[in-house]
Design a protein around this motif. Structure first.
Motif, PDB file in Angstrom:
ATOM      1  N   ILE A 279      55.869 -37.378 -20.226  1.00 48.92           N
ATOM      2  CA  ILE A 279      55.018 -37.191 -19.044  1.00 48.92           C
ATOM      3  C   ILE A 279      55.021 -38.455 -18.186  1.00 48.92           C
ATOM      4  N   GLU A 280      54.967 -39.607 -18.833  1.00 49.44           N
ATOM      5  CA  GLU A 280      54.966 -40.881 -18.123  1.00 49.44           C
ATOM      6  C   GLU A 280      56.215 -41.025 -17.258  1.00 49.44           C
ATOM      7  N   ARG A 281      57.344 -40.584 -17.778  1.00 49.40           N
ATOM      8  CA  ARG A 281      58.610 -40.699 -17.046  1.00 49.40           C
ATOM      9  C   ARG A 281      58.668 -39.733 -15.863  1.00 49.40           C
ATOM     10  N   LYS A 282      58.076 -38.567 -16.023  1.00 49.88           N
ATOM     11  CA  LYS A 282      58.247 -37.504 -15.037  1.00 49.88           C
ATOM     12  C   LYS A 282      57.131 -37.424 -13.999  1.00 49.88           C
ATOM     13  N   PHE A 283      56.015 -38.126 -14.222  1.00 50.09           N
ATOM     14  CA  PHE A 283      54.868 -37.923 -13.346  1.00 50.09           C
ATOM     15  C   PHE A 283      54.331 -39.234 -12.776  1.00 50.09           C
ATOM     16  N   ASP A 284      54.027 -39.214 -11.490  1.00 46.46           N
ATOM     17  CA  ASP A 284      53.429 -40.356 -10.796  1.00 46.46           C
ATOM     18  C   ASP A 284      51.912 -40.147 -10.758  1.00 46.46           C
ATOM     19  N   PHE A 285      51.189 -40.929 -11.546  1.00 46.59           N
ATOM     20  CA  PHE A 285      49.742 -40.742 -11.669  1.00 46.59           C
ATOM     21  C   PHE A 285      48.992 -41.099 -10.381  1.00 46.59           C
ATOM     22  N   ASP A 286      49.631 -41.817  -9.487  1.00 48.43           N
ATOM     23  CA  ASP A 286      48.986 -42.132  -8.203  1.00 48.43           C
ATOM     24  C   ASP A 286      48.715 -40.864  -7.399  1.00 48.43           C
ATOM     25  N   LYS A 287      49.451 -39.800  -7.674  1.00 48.12           N
ATOM     26  CA  LYS A 287      49.247 -38.543  -6.962  1.00 48.12           C
ATOM     27  C   LYS A 287      47.836 -38.000  -7.166  1.00 48.12           C
ATOM     28  N   LEU A 288      47.237 -38.362  -8.277  1.00 48.72           N
ATOM     29  CA  LEU A 288      45.911 -37.844  -8.590  1.00 48.72           C
ATOM     30  C   LEU A 288      44.812 -38.481  -7.751  1.00 48.72           C
ATOM     31  N   GLN A 289      45.170 -39.455  -6.940  1.00 50.35           N
ATOM     32  CA  GLN A 289      44.219 -40.067  -6.020  1.00 50.35           C
ATOM     33  C   GLN A 289      44.290 -39.426  -4.636  1.00 50.35           C
ATOM     34  N   ASP A 290      45.206 -38.478  -4.480  1.00 53.41           N
ATOM     35  CA  ASP A 290      45.433 -37.834  -3.186  1.00 53.41           C
ATOM     36  C   ASP A 290      45.076 -36.346  -3.289  1.00 53.41           C
ATOM     37  N   PRO A 291      43.998 -35.907  -2.638  1.00 51.37           N
ATOM     38  CA  PRO A 291      43.591 -34.491  -2.704  1.00 51.37           C
ATOM     39  C   PRO A 291      44.695 -33.526  -2.292  1.00 51.37           C
ATOM     40  N   ASP A 292      45.514 -33.919  -1.322  1.00 56.50           N
ATOM     41  CA  ASP A 292      46.601 -33.046  -0.878  1.00 56.50           C
ATOM     42  C   ASP A 292      47.643 -32.863  -1.983  1.00 56.50           C
ATOM     43  N   GLU A 293      47.929 -33.960  -2.694  1.00 58.06           N
ATOM     44  CA  GLU A 293      48.900 -33.883  -3.790  1.00 58.06           C
ATOM     45  C   GLU A 293      48.351 -33.028  -4.929  1.00 58.06           C
ATOM     46  N   ILE A 294      47.064 -33.130  -5.175  1.00 60.64           N
ATOM     47  CA  ILE A 294      46.432 -32.320  -6.217  1.00 60.64           C
ATOM     48  C   ILE A 294      46.582 -30.839  -5.886  1.00 60.64           C
ATOM     49  N   GLU A 295      46.344 -30.481  -4.638  1.00 59.22           N
ATOM     50  CA  GLU A 295      46.460 -29.076  -4.244  1.00 59.22           C
ATOM     51  C   GLU A 295      47.910 -28.593  -4.295  1.00 59.22           C
ATOM     52  N   LYS A 296      48.864 -29.496  -4.023  1.00 62.40           N
ATOM     53  CA  LYS A 296      50.280 -29.128  -4.151  1.00 62.40           C
ATOM     54  C   LYS A 296      50.620 -28.830  -5.609  1.00 62.40           C
ATOM     55  N   MET A 297      50.066 -29.649  -6.515  1.00 65.27           N
ATOM     56  CA  MET A 297      50.297 -29.419  -7.943  1.00 65.27           C
ATOM     57  C   MET A 297      49.693 -28.084  -8.368  1.00 65.27           C
ATOM     58  N   ILE A 298      48.516 -27.794  -7.866  1.00 62.99           N
ATOM     59  CA  ILE A 298      47.849 -26.537  -8.210  1.00 62.99           C
ATOM     60  C   ILE A 298      48.673 -25.343  -7.722  1.00 62.99           C
ATOM     61  N   LEU A 299      49.169 -25.423  -6.505  1.00 61.46           N
ATOM     62  CA  LEU A 299      49.977 -24.346  -5.949  1.00 61.46           C
ATOM     63  C   LEU A 299      51.219 -24.134  -6.788  1.00 61.46           C
ATOM     64  N   LYS A 300      51.837 -25.221  -7.213  1.00 64.26           N
ATOM     65  CA  LYS A 300      53.037 -25.113  -8.035  1.00 64.26           C
ATOM     66  C   LYS A 300      52.715 -24.491  -9.383  1.00 64.26           C
ATOM     67  N   TYR A 301      51.605 -24.874  -9.976  1.00 59.28           N
ATOM     68  CA  TYR A 301      51.198 -24.323 -11.273  1.00 59.28           C
ATOM     69  C   TYR A 301      50.921 -22.824 -11.166  1.00 59.28           C
ATOM     70  N   VAL A 302      50.172 -22.441 -10.137  1.00 62.71           N
ATOM     71  CA  VAL A 302      49.811 -21.030  -9.978  1.00 62.71           C
ATOM     72  C   VAL A 302      51.044 -20.182  -9.686  1.00 62.71           C
TER      73      VAL A 302
END
Length: 224
Positions: free
Chosen positions: A201-224
């Motif tokens: 997970i550390e290699r594949k994911f940028d944890f800074d994205k979790l500080q950006d509401p827009d990035e969070i919603e992009k992740m949610i859209l991808k998951y759904v």
């Protein structure tokens, strides 16, 4: 409660988001909700020890529901040890259990190992936070009962701001599913040692994205 029957997860999530405030209010205003919240506020300030909490079944159940631990309600001996455990002691039961919910409960209740009554239960601010947590948990669970995907999304949103490392995902079953699905990690990777999963997970994911509401919603859209 809004019915999600027959809706896709994407449409259902949009409906849940649009009606969240109304559903929260419905939980608060229901006969059961009013009774549980009123009883909690009236009596929790008199609870000074873990044993007292265990003896008041209604308060005990309220607290367990707030931490999504309804499946552990009848395990009072275990829960007493969790609540009395020293969070600073690596050997304490609360630190040997892998489920983060137990640690959160121990921390937030504030009971000391000697059960001396130095807890948070008499604090008005803490009581308000506990009621809010209880209502929010009922809301999330009511959606998850209808659609597991939407339940997982709500769980992620609730916890995203506090996620700073891979283990913050891996210690929660819903969050583990969310990050593996979002990153395209095959389910067979679950059998890997937890440290290897964390490294992946550390290699594949940028944890800074979790500080950006827009990035969070992009992740949610991808998951759904």
């Amino acid at each position: 409660m809004i019915s999600l029957q027959g809706l896709t997860s994407l449409t259902g999530l949009a409906l849940v988001d649009a009606t969240r405030d109304r559903q929260i209010q419905t939980i608060q205003d229901s006969a059961q909700g009013k009774r549980e919240i009123s009883s909690f506020r009236e009596r929790i300030g008199d609870i000074e020890t873990v044993d007292q909490l265990m003896e008041d079944h209604e308060l005990y159940v309220f607290v367990m529901k707030a931490y999504d631990l309804e499946d552990q309600i009848f395990g009072k001996a275990l829960m007493a040890k969790v609540l009395k455990g020293d969070s600073e002691d690596p050997a304490a039961l609360v630190n040997r259990l892998t489920d983060q919910r137990f640690r959160d409960l121990n921390r937030d209740m504030g009971f000391l190992p000697d059960d001396a009554g130095n807890n948070n239960t008499f604090k008005t601010e803490w009581q308000d936070q506990m009621v809010e947590r209880f209502i929010d948990r009922q809301f999330i669970n009511s959606q998850a009962d209808q659609n597991e995907t939407i339940g997982t999304v709500l769980e992620f949103r609730k916890n995203a701001a506090s996620i700073t490392e891979p283990f913050d995902f891996l210690k929660n079953a819903d969050l583990s599913d969310f990050i593996r699905t979002t990153l395209g990690i095959p389910s067979w990777k679950e059998v890997l040692d937890v440290d290897r999963q964390a490294a992946l997970i550390e290699r594949k994911f940028d944890f800074d994205k979790l500080q950006d509401p827009d990035e969070i919603e992009k992740m949610i859209l991808k998951y759904v």
